[in-house]
Each structure stands twice: as C-alpha cells, then as structure tokens.
Design an enzyme around this catalytic site. Sequence first.
Site, PDB file in Angstrom:
ATOM      1  N   ASP A  43       0.535  -1.076   0.010  1.00 16.36           N
ATOM      2  CA  ASP A  43       0.381   0.128   0.154  1.00 16.36           C
ATOM      3  C   ASP A  43       0.119   1.574  -0.486  1.00 16.36           C
ATOM      4  OD1 ASP A  43       1.385  -0.232   2.376  1.00 16.36           O
ATOM      5  OD2 ASP A  43      -0.646  -0.064   3.365  1.00 16.36           O
ATOM      6  N   HIS A 232      22.388   1.477 -19.382  1.00 16.62           N
ATOM      7  CA  HIS A 232      21.697   1.668 -18.547  1.00 16.62           C
ATOM      8  C   HIS A 232      21.708   1.513 -17.005  1.00 16.62           C
ATOM      9  CE1 HIS A 232      18.291   2.993 -21.873  1.00 16.62           C
ATOM     10  NE2 HIS A 232      19.525   4.014 -21.748  1.00 16.62           N
ATOM     11  N   ASP A 249      26.199   9.254 -14.965  1.00 15.31           N
ATOM     12  CA  ASP A 249      24.897   9.913 -15.931  1.00 15.31           C
ATOM     13  C   ASP A 249      23.741  10.803 -15.090  1.00 15.31           C
ATOM     14  OD1 ASP A 249      22.887  10.690 -17.516  1.00 15.31           O
ATOM     15  OD2 ASP A 249      23.496   8.838 -18.383  1.00 15.31           O
ATOM     16  N   ASP A 260      20.203  16.644 -18.003  1.00 19.74           N
ATOM     17  CA  ASP A 260      20.714  15.164 -18.454  1.00 19.74           C
ATOM     18  C   ASP A 260      22.362  15.161 -19.275  1.00 19.74           C
ATOM     19  OD1 ASP A 260      20.959  12.796 -19.353  1.00 19.74           O
ATOM     20  OD2 ASP A 260      20.050  12.781 -20.848  1.00 19.74           O
ATOM     21  N   HIS A 344      24.554   3.970 -29.109  1.00 16.29           N
ATOM     22  CA  HIS A 344      23.034   4.357 -29.171  1.00 16.29           C
ATOM     23  C   HIS A 344      23.513   5.610 -29.734  1.00 16.29           C
ATOM     24  CE1 HIS A 344      25.383   7.273 -26.441  1.00 16.29           C
ATOM     25  NE2 HIS A 344      26.060   6.025 -25.670  1.00 16.29           N
ATOM     26  N   HIS A 348      18.949  13.714 -28.003  1.00 15.75           N
ATOM     27  CA  HIS A 348      17.601  13.422 -27.660  1.00 15.75           C
ATOM     28  C   HIS A 348      17.608  14.521 -27.713  1.00 15.75           C
ATOM     29  CE1 HIS A 348      18.106  12.757 -23.501  1.00 15.75           C
ATOM     30  NE2 HIS A 348      19.169  12.131 -23.934  1.00 15.75           N
ATOM     31  N   HIS A 355      14.104  12.532 -22.251  1.00 18.18           N
ATOM     32  CA  HIS A 355      13.747  12.119 -23.389  1.00 18.18           C
ATOM     33  C   HIS A 355      12.385  12.614 -24.168  1.00 18.18           C
ATOM     34  CE1 HIS A 355      16.568   7.759 -22.535  1.00 18.18           C
ATOM     35  NE2 HIS A 355      16.764   9.272 -22.566  1.00 18.18           N
ATOM     36  N   GLU A 380      25.321  13.686 -26.699  1.00 21.39           N
ATOM     37  CA  GLU A 380      26.174  12.493 -25.711  1.00 21.39           C
ATOM     38  C   GLU A 380      26.808  11.263 -26.317  1.00 21.39           C
ATOM     39  OE1 GLU A 380      22.863   9.921 -24.066  1.00 21.39           O
ATOM     40  OE2 GLU A 380      21.538  12.011 -24.527  1.00 21.39           O
ATOM     41  N   TYR A 384      32.346   2.497 -25.470  1.00 19.38           N
ATOM     42  CA  TYR A 384      32.596   1.835 -24.683  1.00 19.38           C
ATOM     43  C   TYR A 384      33.252   0.078 -24.840  1.00 19.38           C
ATOM     44  CZ  TYR A 384      28.393   4.469 -24.008  1.00 19.38           C
ATOM     45  OH  TYR A 384      27.775   6.029 -24.025  1.00 19.38           O
ATOM     46  N   ARG A 404      31.590   8.289 -21.521  1.00 22.49           N
ATOM     47  CA  ARG A 404      30.392   9.210 -22.265  1.00 22.49           C
ATOM     48  C   ARG A 404      30.743  10.704 -21.510  1.00 22.49           C
ATOM     49  NH1 ARG A 404      26.483   6.056 -21.796  1.00 22.49           N
ATOM     50  NH2 ARG A 404      25.155   7.560 -19.596  1.00 22.49           N
ATOM     51  N   GLU A 406      28.169  14.176 -22.085  1.00 14.72           N
ATOM     52  CA  GLU A 406      26.502  14.240 -22.490  1.00 14.72           C
ATOM     53  C   GLU A 406      26.566  16.240 -22.277  1.00 14.72           C
ATOM     54  OE1 GLU A 406      23.276  11.717 -20.748  1.00 14.72           O
ATOM     55  OE2 GLU A 406      22.095  12.854 -22.188  1.00 14.72           O
TER      56      GLU A 406
HETATM   57  N1  GLY Z   1      19.966   9.646 -19.503  1.00 16.61           N
HETATM   58  C1  GLY Z   1      19.733   9.344 -20.290  1.00 16.61           C
HETATM   59  C2  GLY Z   1      19.955   9.196 -21.089  1.00 16.61           C
HETATM   60  O1  GLY Z   1      21.346   9.952 -21.584  1.00 16.61           O
HETATM   61  O2  GLY Z   1      19.266   9.726 -22.468  1.00 16.61           O
HETATM   62 MN    MN Z   2      22.184  11.487 -19.789  1.00 18.93          MN
HETATM   63 MN    MN Z   3      20.537  11.839 -22.664  1.00 22.17          MN
END
Ligand code: GLY
Ligand code: MN
Ligand code: MN
Length: 438
Positions: A43, A232, A249, A260, A344, A348, A355, A380, A384, A404, A406
């Site tokens: 609950d 992820h 990230d 982000d 990737h 975005h 996103h 970004e 890897y 990465r 970003e």
């Molecule tokens: N943190 C998710 C992305 O970079 O798209």
């Molecule tokens: Mn990110």
């Molecule tokens: Mn991102």
Amino acid sequence: MDGTDLPFSKEEYFDRQSSFLENISENSLVLIPTNSLSTRSNDTHYRFRANSYILYLSGWADPDSVWMAFNDQGKWFSSLFVQPRDTKAEIWEGKRVGVEGALSNWPIDRAYSIEDLVEIVSSKLQSKNSVYSIPGLNEKLDNCVSGFVDEILDPRQILDKMRRIKSSNEIEIMKKSAKLASLAHIEAMKHTYSGIGEWEIQSKIEGYFIKNQSECSYPSIVGGGENATILHYKTNRSVIDSGQLVLVDAGCEIHGYASDITRTWPVNGKFTDAQKEIYQLVLKAELAGIEACKVGSSWDSIHAATSEVLAQGLINLGILECSLEEAIGDPPEFNGEYRKFFMHGTGHFLGLDVHDVGGGRQGDKEKGPTLEEGMVLTIEPGLYFGGWRSDIQIPERYSGIGIRIEDDVLVTEEGPIILSSSCPKTIEEIESIVGIGV
Ligand code: GLY
Ligand code: MN
Ligand code: MN
C-alpha cells in the site's frame, strides 16, 4: 501546491492552450488526464510525478486529475477536474488545492470535482462528435469515452510539435536545471577518491539535488570500471578502484524541466594514457556534434558529425582495421563497424520529459525534424569497451573503458548554446578538480 509557485504566468498557459486549440475542431471535446499514483509495494506508492502534457497546458501537478477543453458557441473553455477537499484524506496525505483553489489560481475557466468526471464528460459528449484524449492514464475516463465514440483522436502530435520549441521562460528554467546538475557533478568530482563506492558518488549528486529543492529527472547512472560499459547501468553498488574511471549520467528537474548530463572521470584524479586516448576522441566527437547543432541542421547530420570523428579515431588508434566507409556504414543508420563501440544515438530532445517528445533520436530509424531556434537537445557520444562481451574481441589496452560525455544544447540563430557549460569536461579541468574535497 497552491498556485503561487506556478512556473509560468497564467497568460503563458492560456497562450499555449489557445495555440493548441486552434488545431481542434469546435465539435470536439479535449481530455488530457494525468497519471494516478503507482504502487511501489503493497500500500505504498512511488513519489508522484505529473504527466508532462497536463503540466505543459496547465501547470497542474497533482494526481487523479483531468484537463478538459470544450467549445461553447465559438468560445473554448479550459477546465480542470481535481480531487475535492476532504479533511479525512488530507489528514493522511496533505492538503489539497480543491475545486475552488484550482479555479482561483490556475489558468482555467471552470473547475470540477474529479468525482463528477463521468457525469460531466458524458453530458458534454452528448453534443460532440469527436474526442481527443490520451488513453491508458485514467481507466474511468477511457471507459466513459469509448461508450460514445469508436475512435479517440490523439492530441499528442499537435502538442509534441509545440513542446519541442521552448519559450524564453522555459529556456530560463532549463538553464537553471542544467546549472544545478553541473554543480552536482562538480560536487561529486570533488569528493571522489580511489576505493569509493558508486553509491557514494550517487549520494553526492542526488543529495545536492535535494539540498537545492530538486530531484532526479531519471535514475542516476554511476558506473565504475566495466560497469560504465553497460548503457543503462543503475545498480550503483560496486567499489571503484584506483586506475578506474567512473561514468556518471545524472540530471535533475526544475518545475518538471529536465537536465541530462554525463561526465566520466578517473577516481584517482589521473587519466591513464589509454583512457586519455579514448576520452579525447569522445570529446572531439562531442564538440563536433555540438558544433553541428545549427538552425536548419538535420538530425542525421548531427549524428554524422559525431560518427565520422569516432570512426576515424577508432581507425587511427588501430581498434578498427577497415576503411572509413566500412567503419561508418551508410547513412542514415550509419551501422558500420564503429557501432560495436558506440551503440546508442547521438542525442535526444530535452524538456518536460528527459527523452522529450517531438521527434526521432539521432542514429535511430525514426526521422527527427530539422533543427529550429528554441529547440533543446542532448549531445552524448560515447565509446564502450566491455571486456565481458562475448560478441567481439576487445583490444586489451582499452578493455574495461566506458566513456560518455553529454551536454544539454539550446539551438539559436547565433549558434548552439551549451546549457551545461559550467560542468568541467577537458582532461585538465577534470584532473584539477577530482578529489580536492576529500
Ligand atoms: N540519461 C539518459 C540519457 O542520457 O539518455
Ligand atoms: Mn544522460
Ligand atoms: Mn541523454
């Protein structure tokens, strides 16, 4: 929530509503529900976060509510169904704005109790011949509407187009969101040391958000060593040894607007030569991607900019032994050999959703729109080299490296503006800051 902390003026919300409703025929009823609370266990519930469409149109951030627009004799009326005042419920869960509070302080012309939703919507539908709504958020509403019409029209195509161009007031909030996330990354860099737990870095970042009355815009990724090669990763439970990098990230939300940011740094404060080689390559690709964020650019051209740098760099380092054409592959997918290490998209849209709505993601099959002034997107790129992978042989020198970088970028006629520019990203800047707060 009492309406005094709405991030925009009532006029700005009414303008958004009018621009949206210009696209809707007067014979339609428009219903934009928000989500209900989600169960975490038994609950108890997850912390509530309102649906971005209702936030965008009305600033309403409480659960179990519906924004409705109906036209009467040529005039549109904007309204909200909200939870009514209820002392017994409020003793447990906190004060509610209620119907009168909503009408006084929100950008609407009418307010109703959510308990009257089915009755009022049914009566309005008697005289309308089409309905716009977002199904799957409010079961009672979905059942009620499907009793009247065979097809529910989707308002999101119209709203998504609007949402992808940010107003100057939205941009101001997004600047704050990116600045706060940048400062949180700096805080984490300062407090990093060899042998630190991923969760400790997470707590520095998220503690900084909370201290500044913000929260995460998505689950923070803190991947040390090989964990950085899992895109992820969010377990955040490993210890990070000297000589390893950590990929962080993490972004926050201000009035629902996301930042982000990703940065990667050595936990002992010193990049190895191999780490430097990959870091410089990713940074070069990121700068090329940002440079390509111009009014009129296609998403493919931005992805092409980062891809060319990465593919050529992988050849130069001897990681790929093929021609540049084979390394990149053909546009628009660019599915060449370099995709083994960069899996990737380049970025975005960013906004009320991390996103954000409004178009495809670079490197994905779905086409994005041509860039316009006022759009905000992430750039970004990453590389890897997961030594754990069974599908490819990873060169020993680079095995275990995941990097990465970003940033959040605003598109303007004068060129790209990096909203997250206060977050350090050159090797020199990073080496001079890691560990100075330990
Ligand atoms: N943190 C998710 C992305 O970079 O798209
Ligand atoms: Mn990110
Ligand atoms: Mn991102």
